[in-house]
Design an enzyme around this catalytic site. Structure first.
Site, PDB file in Angstrom:
ATOM      1  CG  ASP A  92      39.310  46.522  77.760  1.00  0.00           C
ATOM      2  OD1 ASP A  92      38.688  46.771  78.804  1.00  0.00           O
ATOM      3  OD2 ASP A  92      40.534  46.360  77.691  1.00  0.00           O
ATOM      4  CD  GLN A 104      44.690  46.822  82.942  1.00  0.00           C
ATOM      5  OE1 GLN A 104      43.788  45.999  82.759  1.00  0.00           O
ATOM      6  NE2 GLN A 104      44.459  48.016  83.450  1.00  0.00           N
ATOM      7  CE  LYS A 120      40.369  45.695  84.257  1.00  0.00           C
ATOM      8  NZ  LYS A 120      41.180  46.270  83.195  1.00  0.00           N
TER       9      LYS A 120
HETATM   10  N1  GUN Z   1      43.625  50.715  81.988  1.00  0.00           N
HETATM   11  C1  GUN Z   1      42.787  51.437  82.775  1.00  0.00           C
HETATM   12  N2  GUN Z   1      41.504  51.079  82.554  1.00  0.00           N
HETATM   13  C2  GUN Z   1      41.539  50.100  81.622  1.00  0.00           C
HETATM   14  C3  GUN Z   1      40.519  49.321  80.984  1.00  0.00           C
HETATM   15  O1  GUN Z   1      39.325  49.454  81.231  1.00  0.00           O
HETATM   16  N3  GUN Z   1      40.973  48.401  80.079  1.00  0.00           N
HETATM   17  C4  GUN Z   1      42.293  48.250  79.769  1.00  0.00           C
HETATM   18  N4  GUN Z   1      42.625  47.332  78.854  1.00  0.00           N
HETATM   19  N5  GUN Z   1      43.252  48.958  80.339  1.00  0.00           N
HETATM   20  C5  GUN Z   1      42.869  49.875  81.259  1.00  0.00           C
END
Ligand code: GUN
Length: 282
Positions: A117, A92, A48
């Site tokens: 998200d 996350q 990210k």
């Molecule tokens: N864990 C795995 N993929 C994601 C995602 O796209 N967003 C978040 N917040 N956690 C994740």
């Protein structure tokens, strides 16, 4: 037939390049809140920040210890909700064991205007209206839609079969493809005659997290196959699709890794820019 490989990195880079100029103009900031040290999350979070760097987006990592309490996490979310310099943020997932049961409450606390998200009920609900209202769509379905668009694969009039009905992938992805004129069947672990259904798909999308679950007998000759699953196995990262066999039958297939994953991340970064744009309009 040997399938065209839908290279997710190329599609994601095209998306990131398309937003670069606006990022530079609007200068949004993305914050990633991570609790504890799940190794898979460490890797995702690094991706990210790499994508933020590629477009010149400001980012911050709030890395909280594994013993963080729910009150402390909620305090962090409230602070980010009211910090005008923060355009978008995510928490996350998964959270550490002691907090995971509270994940719905944690997501509910996120201001939908900053929900990069696209996990909150408000942003998921808007996806139901039409493509016009997909302002902050959930990042993974949005990444799949971008991949299809990048490779000029139209969903209109197609029979799409989705394996998996999660709130963050299967269900919203079904709605986003219905918005684009597809006929969609969503399967789950209790679905009867799953093989028959999947073998009827023009576009087969698997999001169940079971390594090599999709075998060639489940795929129609010439189908497009999109693999959203990612599992850690002794052989490394493995998708839901038995790639070697299915790629001989499909017309196009996305690999794992290097397929949907980078597009999820690019969609998250785009969401943060859109959040900033919409905040500056109000
Ligand atoms: N864990 C795995 N993929 C994601 C995602 O796209 N967003 C978040 N917040 N956690 C994740």
């Amino acid at each position: 037939m040997s399938a065209k490989i839908l290279d997710g990195k190329i599609a994601a880079e095209a998306l990131l390049d398309s937003i670069k100029e606006d990022v530079q103009k609007l200068d949004p900031k993305l914050v990633v809140v991570q609790v504890g040290d799940n190794p898979a999350s460490d890797a995702y979070v690094r991706q990210k920040f790499k994508s933020c760097e590629r477009v010149g987006m400001r980012s911050e990592h709030i890395h909280l210890p594994v013993e963080t309490t729910l009150d402390e996490l909620m305090g962090t979310i409230e602070r980010l909700n009211s910090d005008d310099d923060v355009s978008g943020f995510i928490v996350q997932m998964p959270l550490p064991d002691a907090l995971q049961a509270h994940a719905p409450q944690v997501i509910r606390a996120i201001d939908p205007k900053k929900d990069a998200d696209g996990f909150t009920a408000y942003n998921l609900g808007k996806v139901f209206l039409s493509t016009e209202f997909e302002h902050l769509p959930p990042a993974t379905p949005s990444g799949v839609v971008h991949m299809l668009e990048h490779y000029e694969i139209s969903a209109e009039g197609k029979h799409v079969v989705i394996l998996g009905r999660s709130n963050i992938v299967g269900k919203p992805l079904a709605v986003m493809l219905i918005n684009r004129g597809a006929t969609v069947t969503v399967c789950n672990s209790k679905t009867k005659n799953l093989k028959e259904l999947s073998a009827g798909a023009d576009i087969l999308i698997s999001a169940i997290g079971k390594p090599k679950f999709v075998t060639e007998d489940m795929v129609k000759e010439g189908a497009v196959v999109i693999d959203v699953g990612i599992s850690r196995t002794d052989d490394g990262l493995t998708g839901d699709v038995d790639f070697d066999l299915v790629s001989k039958k499909a017309s196009a297939i996305s690999p794992v890794p290097g397929g949907v994953g980078p597009n999820t991340v690019a969609s998250l970064v785009r969401n943060c820019l859109i959040a900033k744009k919409r905040q500056s309009e109000n």
